[in-house]
Design a protein around this motif. Sequence first.
Motif, short mmCIF file in Angstrom:
data_model
loop_
_atom_site.label_atom_id
_atom_site.label_comp_id
_atom_site.label_asym_id
_atom_site.label_seq_id
_atom_site.Cartn_x
_atom_site.Cartn_y
_atom_site.Cartn_z
N LEU A 296 5.59 -17.79 -9.92
CA LEU A 296 5.52 -17.72 -8.46
C LEU A 296 4.33 -16.88 -8.06
CD1 LEU A 296 9.27 -17.03 -7.52
CD2 LEU A 296 8.05 -19.22 -7.42
N ASP A 297 3.59 -17.32 -7.06
CA ASP A 297 2.46 -16.57 -6.52
C ASP A 297 2.68 -16.43 -5.02
OD1 ASP A 297 0.42 -16.35 -8.86
OD2 ASP A 297 1.07 -18.45 -8.90
N PHE A 298 2.64 -15.17 -4.54
CA PHE A 298 2.85 -14.96 -3.11
C PHE A 298 2.24 -13.62 -2.70
CE2 PHE A 298 6.41 -13.32 -5.49
CZ PHE A 298 6.73 -12.10 -4.90
N GLU A 299 2.12 -13.44 -1.40
CA GLU A 299 1.61 -12.18 -0.85
C GLU A 299 2.73 -11.49 -0.09
OE1 GLU A 299 -1.86 -12.84 1.50
OE2 GLU A 299 -3.04 -13.65 -0.16
N THR A 300 2.75 -10.14 -0.19
CA THR A 300 3.77 -9.37 0.52
C THR A 300 3.27 -7.95 0.69
OG1 THR A 300 6.11 -8.77 0.51
CG2 THR A 300 5.00 -8.77 -1.63
N LEU A 301 4.18 -7.04 1.06
CA LEU A 301 3.86 -5.61 1.22
C LEU A 301 4.58 -4.78 0.16
CD1 LEU A 301 4.19 -5.14 5.09
CD2 LEU A 301 2.07 -5.30 3.78
N ALA B 220 5.44 -9.03 -13.65
CA ALA B 220 4.74 -9.15 -12.37
C ALA B 220 3.38 -8.49 -12.46
CB ALA B 220 5.56 -8.54 -11.24
N ALA B 221 2.33 -9.26 -12.17
CA ALA B 221 0.97 -8.72 -12.08
C ALA B 221 0.63 -8.61 -10.60
CB ALA B 221 -0.02 -9.62 -12.80
N ILE B 222 0.28 -7.38 -10.17
CA ILE B 222 0.09 -7.09 -8.75
C ILE B 222 -1.37 -6.73 -8.49
CG2 ILE B 222 0.86 -5.70 -6.81
CD1 ILE B 222 3.08 -7.36 -8.04
N GLU B 223 -1.91 -7.35 -7.42
CA GLU B 223 -3.28 -7.02 -7.01
C GLU B 223 -3.22 -6.42 -5.60
OE1 GLU B 223 -7.57 -9.20 -6.05
OE2 GLU B 223 -5.84 -10.36 -6.77
N ASP B 224 -3.77 -5.22 -5.46
CA ASP B 224 -3.83 -4.57 -4.14
C ASP B 224 -4.93 -5.25 -3.33
OD1 ASP B 224 -4.11 -2.98 -1.93
OD2 ASP B 224 -3.88 -1.09 -3.03
N ILE B 225 -4.53 -5.93 -2.23
CA ILE B 225 -5.51 -6.68 -1.42
C ILE B 225 -5.63 -6.08 -0.02
CG2 ILE B 225 -5.15 -8.85 -2.68
CD1 ILE B 225 -3.31 -9.76 -0.41
N ASP C 146 2.55 1.52 3.70
CA ASP C 146 2.57 0.18 3.10
C ASP C 146 1.17 -0.26 2.71
OD1 ASP C 146 5.29 0.01 3.59
OD2 ASP C 146 5.01 -0.96 5.55
N TYR C 147 1.08 -1.14 1.72
CA TYR C 147 -0.20 -1.75 1.38
C TYR C 147 0.04 -3.22 1.00
CZ TYR C 147 1.04 -0.69 -3.53
OH TYR C 147 1.67 -0.61 -4.75
N ASP C 148 -0.98 -4.05 1.26
CA ASP C 148 -0.88 -5.49 1.00
C ASP C 148 -1.11 -5.78 -0.48
OD1 ASP C 148 -0.69 -6.69 3.78
OD2 ASP C 148 -2.49 -5.45 3.99
N VAL C 149 -0.31 -6.70 -1.04
CA VAL C 149 -0.44 -7.06 -2.45
C VAL C 149 -0.35 -8.57 -2.61
CG1 VAL C 149 0.49 -4.88 -3.31
CG2 VAL C 149 2.04 -6.80 -2.85
N ARG C 150 -0.98 -9.07 -3.66
CA ARG C 150 -0.82 -10.45 -4.10
C ARG C 150 -0.07 -10.41 -5.42
NH1 ARG C 150 -5.74 -11.96 -4.08
NH2 ARG C 150 -5.73 -12.91 -1.99
N VAL C 151 1.02 -11.15 -5.55
CA VAL C 151 1.94 -11.06 -6.69
C VAL C 151 1.88 -12.33 -7.52
CG1 VAL C 151 4.33 -10.69 -7.41
CG2 VAL C 151 3.46 -9.58 -5.34
N HIS C 152 1.79 -12.14 -8.84
CA HIS C 152 1.97 -13.25 -9.80
C HIS C 152 3.19 -12.89 -10.63
CE1 HIS C 152 0.94 -16.49 -12.59
NE2 HIS C 152 1.31 -15.64 -13.55
N LEU C 153 4.28 -13.65 -10.49
CA LEU C 153 5.56 -13.33 -11.09
C LEU C 153 6.00 -14.45 -12.02
CD1 LEU C 153 8.06 -11.45 -11.15
CD2 LEU C 153 8.98 -12.78 -9.23
N GLN C 154 6.43 -14.06 -13.24
CA GLN C 154 6.98 -15.06 -14.15
C GLN C 154 8.12 -14.45 -14.96
OE1 GLN C 154 2.81 -14.94 -16.22
NE2 GLN C 154 4.18 -16.05 -17.55
N LEU C 155 8.97 -15.30 -15.48
CA LEU C 155 10.14 -14.89 -16.26
C LEU C 155 9.86 -15.18 -17.73
CD1 LEU C 155 13.06 -13.88 -16.35
CD2 LEU C 155 13.82 -16.24 -15.97
N MET C 156 9.90 -14.10 -18.54
CA MET C 156 9.62 -14.24 -19.98
C MET C 156 10.93 -14.14 -20.76
SD MET C 156 6.11 -12.01 -20.37
CE MET C 156 6.95 -10.47 -20.07
#
Length: 814
Positions: free
Chosen positions: A83-88, A116-121, A96-106
């Motif tokens: 899943l790829d999405f943007e949230t706070l 979850a790999a998080i990028e501060d955007i 708060d800060y904005d992030v872009r999330v890449h989430l997967q189940l291993m």
Amino acid sequence: MSSKANADLERLGAIVEDAASEVYLFSAEDFCFTLVNRGARENLGFTMAELRRRAPWDIKPEFDRERFIEMVQPLIEGSKPHLDFETLHRRKDGSDYDVRVHLQLMHHESGDTYYAAIEDITEQKRAEARLKEVTARLDAILNNTTNAIFVMDARQHCAFMNRAAEELTGYTFEEVLGRPLHDVVHHTYPDGRPFPIEECAIDRAFPEDNQTQGEEYFVHKDGSFYPVGYTASPMKDPEGKTVGTIIEVRDISEELKAREAVEAFNEALQERVEEALAERKRLEAQLVQSQKMEAVGQLTGGIAHDFNNLLQVIQGNLQLLQKDIPPEDPRHGRLTNALTGVERGTKLASQLLAFGRRQPLEPKPINLGRLVRGLDDMLRRTLGEAVEIETVITGGLWNCFADAAQVENVILNLAINARDAMEHHGKLTIELGNAALDDRYADAHLDVKPGQYVMLAVTDTGCGIAPDILERVFDPFFTTKRPGEGTGLGLSMVFGFVKQSEGHVKIYSEPGVGTTVRIYLPRTRKEEEVDAARSGTDIAPGQGELVLVVEDDENVRAIVVELLDDLGYTVLEASDADSALAIINSGLKIDLLFTDVVMPGRLRSPELARRAQQRLPGLAVLFTSGYTQNAIVHAGRLDDGVELLSKPYSRQQLALKVRKVLDRKAPAAATTPQGGAAPAPLPPASANGTESARALRILLVEDEVLIRMTTADMLRDMGHEVIEAGRLAQARDLLSEEAPDVLIADLGLPDGSGSILVEEALAQGRAMGLIVASGADIHDQFQNGETLSRVVILNKPYQEEALRVALGKSLGEG
């Protein structure tokens, strides 16, 4: 675990710990964090011990536990790999800060883990917001300045134009985008000569890397010229390289008016432009239209004449041979096939003669409104149920001077073309109106005489015609249809007939939208001629029948009452539908309701007619109106069983129409005294000499047109009134509106099963006969035994007697 495995795990942990991106691992069982790297901890302000007591929704203010688990459900189910999405994310201090999330189940042996790999955007979002703000401010400046601004790229193609530029040129930005501006608004000198781009001072600003200013004449989208003042400046990138041109333009018409020479200049310019355009138009029209069509017309006309002579010889001999050969002889069938071929050849020759303007016409004054209404039933059956037909007829329509039979052929031809273009599904609109073609229009169109015309327009919602072939559609044997689907003579015949009738034809089309063919036939002030059988003074008088006249216009009502009285009828009158209904409910034996369509008051005329016929079965109804009859016209046709006399009408027309309607109504049974029960119509005789109880109102639901036509004819021959439907939705509406006595339903309909209609009628408790016509076993269609016990089965194929028996059984008569 081996020492090597432990070492690898520690090395992986160190890599994750020092990764630039924020990395989170949390359990798939309780969703608590098991690993959060240094970058994430420092950004959040939490220790690892604090994070182990927290779940993802504790640091995501936009999520609660239920919403987060619902979001990751596709990962749990395996329907999505990640899943790829943007949230706070919310820090410990509440910020708060904005992030872009890449989430997967291993998945692994010790248990499933979310990664979850998080990028501060945050900064990226701020930059985007600032860019939008700057862009909006720039757009506001550019679109509110009165000067026209154009931006050209390195190829000198238009990359931007503001609102003022659109208003100045008449073009939208989308029409000019990617095109050289010179080719759009600066391609021609005012005297009509082409303007080469190499002579354009505006264009030289880019290659010469030099700002230029001056005055020029631009060409508007409508072809007119207008003076402008301009400034063209090279546009450079940060490295100083010229990458385009910015052009600022203003209309200087008002400035020129202040100059001494502007009036003389404009007069000379206008004269030269008009002369050049008129001459070019005249030469092109003569070359492309007149010479080509006239030459081909003469050729095809000559061929058709000779062809008809040959066909006459062939047909005569075939018919002589056929007389001498009995029908059971195999050669008789071959002769019949040959004669069929002769008929097709005759039709082809007729089309060629029409295009060549050599067919023998019998023009006379005709009212196209009457003619089109007369064609409605044939058009509906020809085009099929999937084509919606709408007819729009202007009130006060003039008469035109043309051959009525050929006009019918033209309408049918255009309707069939439209049906094919719509692939048998769409909307066909037939419009009739008065038109005047003036001198200006005549000058722009070859062979058009200025004057008054009656306009016939046929519009479809089909595939349309491409512009490059639109001018060829009237050419003989040219067709856009696939091989074997058309001869290419239909529109040629239309063109030839219209020209031979001294009319005009124009076609408009847009690919993907549809096509409109407009035909203009010359107006005549003569009255429409009536058939010889109806002419003279031999008018069938009334026999004392009681006619109720419903008309809100006092003067019209008075003259109608007088005319009917003079014709030998007994007349009652009412000024509105409510008053008329009171008279009908009094129990008087009224033979004919003669009512205007458009009436004041709460009760509409169609509803008045319906209630009147319920109260007085067998009552004849005649509508009259001077307007398009939308109240009694649906899907482009007059409702079944409706009779209409259009205003204005003569005494003779009134006499003929009233007599015709009265003669067609079901004959009354024994007369009942005034104030008694309504008279019942005499029943139609059956094939075995017995009589059905009464004339029935039957809703026939059948999608096969030929079957529906045949069955409807059988029922009408029995004396019944038939309402037809070809689809389930249409039948539902009619079932609620028309209150039929019997429902005959096919099971296989395009939009559902007829069994649905039968069950709905039973659920509503309707007292009516129910017949299911089918060629298959219907028991699997009705699971309810009570339904089957109420239904009469009519097996296909069926004859008239089987239909008659089924009707009796459905009403408990057999």
